[in-house]
Write an enzyme that holds these catalytic residues in place. Structure first.
Site, PDB file in Angstrom:
ATOM      1  N   LYS A  92       0.820  -1.208   0.000  1.00 33.34           N
ATOM      2  CA  LYS A  92       0.000   0.000   0.000  1.00 33.34           C
ATOM      3  C   LYS A  92       0.864   1.272   0.000  1.00 33.34           C
ATOM      4  CE  LYS A  92      -3.975  -2.339   0.877  1.00 33.34           C
ATOM      5  NZ  LYS A  92      -3.502  -3.726   0.834  1.00 33.34           N
TER       6      LYS A  92
HETATM    7  C1  LIG Z   1      -4.146  -4.714   0.272  1.00 35.55           C
HETATM    8  C2  LIG Z   1      -3.414  -5.983   0.170  1.00 35.55           C
HETATM    9  C3  LIG Z   1      -3.739  -6.942  -0.791  1.00 35.55           C
HETATM   10  C4  LIG Z   1      -4.913  -6.783  -1.728  1.00 35.55           C
HETATM   11  O1  LIG Z   1      -4.721  -5.771  -2.678  1.00 35.55           O
HETATM   12  P1  LIG Z   1      -5.957  -5.187  -3.487  1.00 35.55           P
HETATM   13  O2  LIG Z   1      -5.420  -4.083  -4.286  1.00 35.55           O
HETATM   14  O3  LIG Z   1      -6.943  -4.742  -2.469  1.00 35.55           O
HETATM   15  O4  LIG Z   1      -6.488  -6.303  -4.308  1.00 35.55           O
HETATM   16  C5  LIG Z   1      -2.956  -8.082  -0.869  1.00 35.55           C
HETATM   17  N1  LIG Z   1      -1.934  -8.288  -0.021  1.00 35.55           N
HETATM   18  C6  LIG Z   1      -1.600  -7.390   0.924  1.00 35.55           C
HETATM   19  C7  LIG Z   1      -0.480  -7.682   1.848  1.00 35.55           C
HETATM   20  C8  LIG Z   1      -2.310  -6.201   1.043  1.00 35.55           C
HETATM   21  O5  LIG Z   1      -1.975  -5.325   1.982  1.00 35.55           O
END
Ligand SMILES: *Cc1c(COP(=O)(O)O)cnc(C)c1O
Length: 498
Positions: free
Chosen positions: A113
């Site tokens: 993120k």
């Molecule tokens: C947010 C997240 C995901 C999922 O990503 P999206 O964009 O919501 O599909 C997968 N793995 C981790 C570790 C995340 O923090």
């Protein structure tokens, strides 16, 4: 470049407006009116560019109402030696001739993120400056763990912006919780909410659509915005690393110019994989998108049957950031796959709201099946994959990345497709230490997650990510909690509104 609503219920807006609003105020999500493209040679030339330079090329095409200088400033503030420890912002690591891991966790909070949330606050500040609003922006975030901390780090101490993060009290790890509760900054608030992530996200989403409450907030000098992956400003930075990864593969001669790759993405809210799809619309050569799910496999079923159905049990898994039944960004994808048919989107999402399910038409289904593959991974398989990859390659996977690897391996077995594949690594293994350690060493009685970090360090020899070191020693700075039905009251209390 203008942005339109997936529900055809709002005027065209500029990129800055889309970023400022977060979500379409009347419901729906902003998408670019049309997707810009690169030539094959432009993509090839990226193999000679830095991450920041590639970022510039991508952002410039989408943020046409930002000046060149603004875009350069924003990139410099977001992707640098302070925010990302490695010179390489998103390195690609070779596992074997077919499999490359794209490490997306070198930012401050050890989660992918960061890739978007380091830059979004800067995009938003510029967006506010372009508008004529004198309101203070309040960022509302519903998080299943990683987004919360990444958003808090991105927004803390940014002038003119407040951030309030809601997390499900039962849905995040101790380390994630500690990361959030120790956040500094005068403009940060963290609230623990009773219930699971979907309750939490739905409650926050409703607030964005609550006209009366928004009016009340406005009268008090505030305006809501979102940092969830529904904000276009979250999505566009994620397109960058697909081009950067492709450039890396070209540079390493793992692929030739124009050669197609697959991408396997551990998926929750569908933002990351949607960014890969947009990259392909910009002409990045992609063969297949492998949408990897855990036991909350609503997307796998959807991709197989064309029926999206959330009338099912919600599972708490060892890959909690993917424990999601309502994948918000799927709406954007369906809008693209129907050739911008807002009528269909409205119909399906009305069905979802009233019945908890919708079914897409055969033509759209066929179109999706052509490029998207849905695979899913059990808890046992997740653990086995972590052990297998460590044994075979001495590489430590986190639980989410393990789902991406296992789903890819299943696809490979079924299809025999030898295309070079990028598997997104979405978290540093230390973010989910207990599960990773148990996968490697068997079940343990140790409950102290902070001790587990050290043990995992001894077992793997991998350095503990800087964002996760010494967490127990930091001061807890937040202690609010509420029920999901009380979020509105909680916000009023935080903002001092009667
Ligand atoms: C947010 C997240 C995901 C999922 O990503 P999206 O964009 O919501 O599909 C997968 N793995 C981790 C570790 C995340 O923090």
């Amino acid at each position: 470049m203008k942005y339109i609503s997936t529900r055809a219920n709002y005027d065209l807006v500029s990129a800055a407006e889309a970023i400022r609003l977060g979500m379409v105020p009347t419901g729906g999500l902003f998408v670019p009116e049309n997707v810009p493209t690169f030539t094959k040679d432009e993509i090839y030339q990226m193999s000679k560019l830095s991450y920041q330079e590639i970022a510039y090329q991508v952002l410039e095409k989408f943020l046409t109402d930002y000046s060149q200088e603004e875009i350069r400033e924003v990139i410099a503030a977001s992707y640098n030696d302070n925010t990302f420890a490695k010179e390489d912002i998103a390195p690609v690591v070779k596992l074997n001739d077919n499999t490359y891991i794209l490490e997306l966790w070198h930012g401050p909070t050890a989660a992918f993120k960061d890739m978007a949330l380091q830059i979004l606050p800067h995009l938003l500040v510029k967006a506010i400056q372009k508008g004529d609003s004198d309101k203070e922006i309040v960022i509302l975030v519903a998080t299943s763990g990683d987004t919360g901390k990444a958003a808090l780090e991105g927004f803390k101490d940014v002038d003119g912006i407040k951030i309030i993060v809601f997390y499900p009290n039962d849905g995040v790890s101790k380390v994630q919780e500690a990361q959030m509760l120790t956040t500094e900054g005068d403009n940060t608030v963290v609230v623990s909410v009773e219930g699971n992530f979907d309750d939490c996200q739905s409650a926050v989403k409703e607030i964005f659509g609550d006209v009366d409450f928004n009016q009340l907030i406005n009268q008090n000098g505030y305006q809501f915005s979102s940092a969830n992956s529904i904000n276009w400003g979250r999505l566009v930075p994620q397109i960058i690393y697909y081009f950067a990864a492709y450039a890396d593969l070209l540079r390493d001669e793992a692929i030739e110019a124009g050669e197609k790759i697959n991408v396997s993405v551990p998926t929750g809210n569908f933002g990351n994989i949607l960014a890969a799809y947009y990259a392909s619309q910009m002409r990045l050569p992609v063969n297949k998108f492998i949408c990897a799910s855990n036991t909350n496999k609503v997307l796998t079923d959807f991709l197989k049957t064309g029926v999206y159905d959330i009338n099912r049990d919600f599972h708490k898994t060892i890959s909690p950031s993917m424990d999601i039944l309502i994948s918000s960004n799927l709406e954007r994808f369906l809008f693209e796959m129907t050739g911008h048919d807002a009528e269909k989107i409205n119909g399906w999402y009305d069905d979802l709201k009233t019945t908890g399910r919708f079914e897409i038409d055969e033509a759209t289904k066929a179109k999706i099946k052509d490029i998207f593959v849905g695979e899913w991974t059990t808890e046992e398989e997740t653990q086995a994959t972590i052990a297998q990859v460590f044994e075979e390659y001495n590489y430590t996977l986190d639980t989410h990345t393990a789902v991406g690897i296992d789903s890819y391996q299943k696809y490979l077995k079924e299809s025999g497709d030898q295309t070079v594949t990028i598997v997104d690594s979405t978290a540093n293994p230390y973010k989910f230490s207990k599960s990773v350690l148990e996968a490697l060493e068997g079940e343990s009685q140790e409950e102290n997650e902070f001790k587990i970090l050290d043990t995992l360090n001894q077992v793997t020899g991998l350095e503990i990510h800087r964002g996760l070191q010494d967490l127990e020693e930091k001061e807890i700075r937040h202690n609010r909690s509420c029920a999901s039905q009380e979020i509105t009251a909680e916000i009023k209390d935080i903002l001092g509104i009667k």
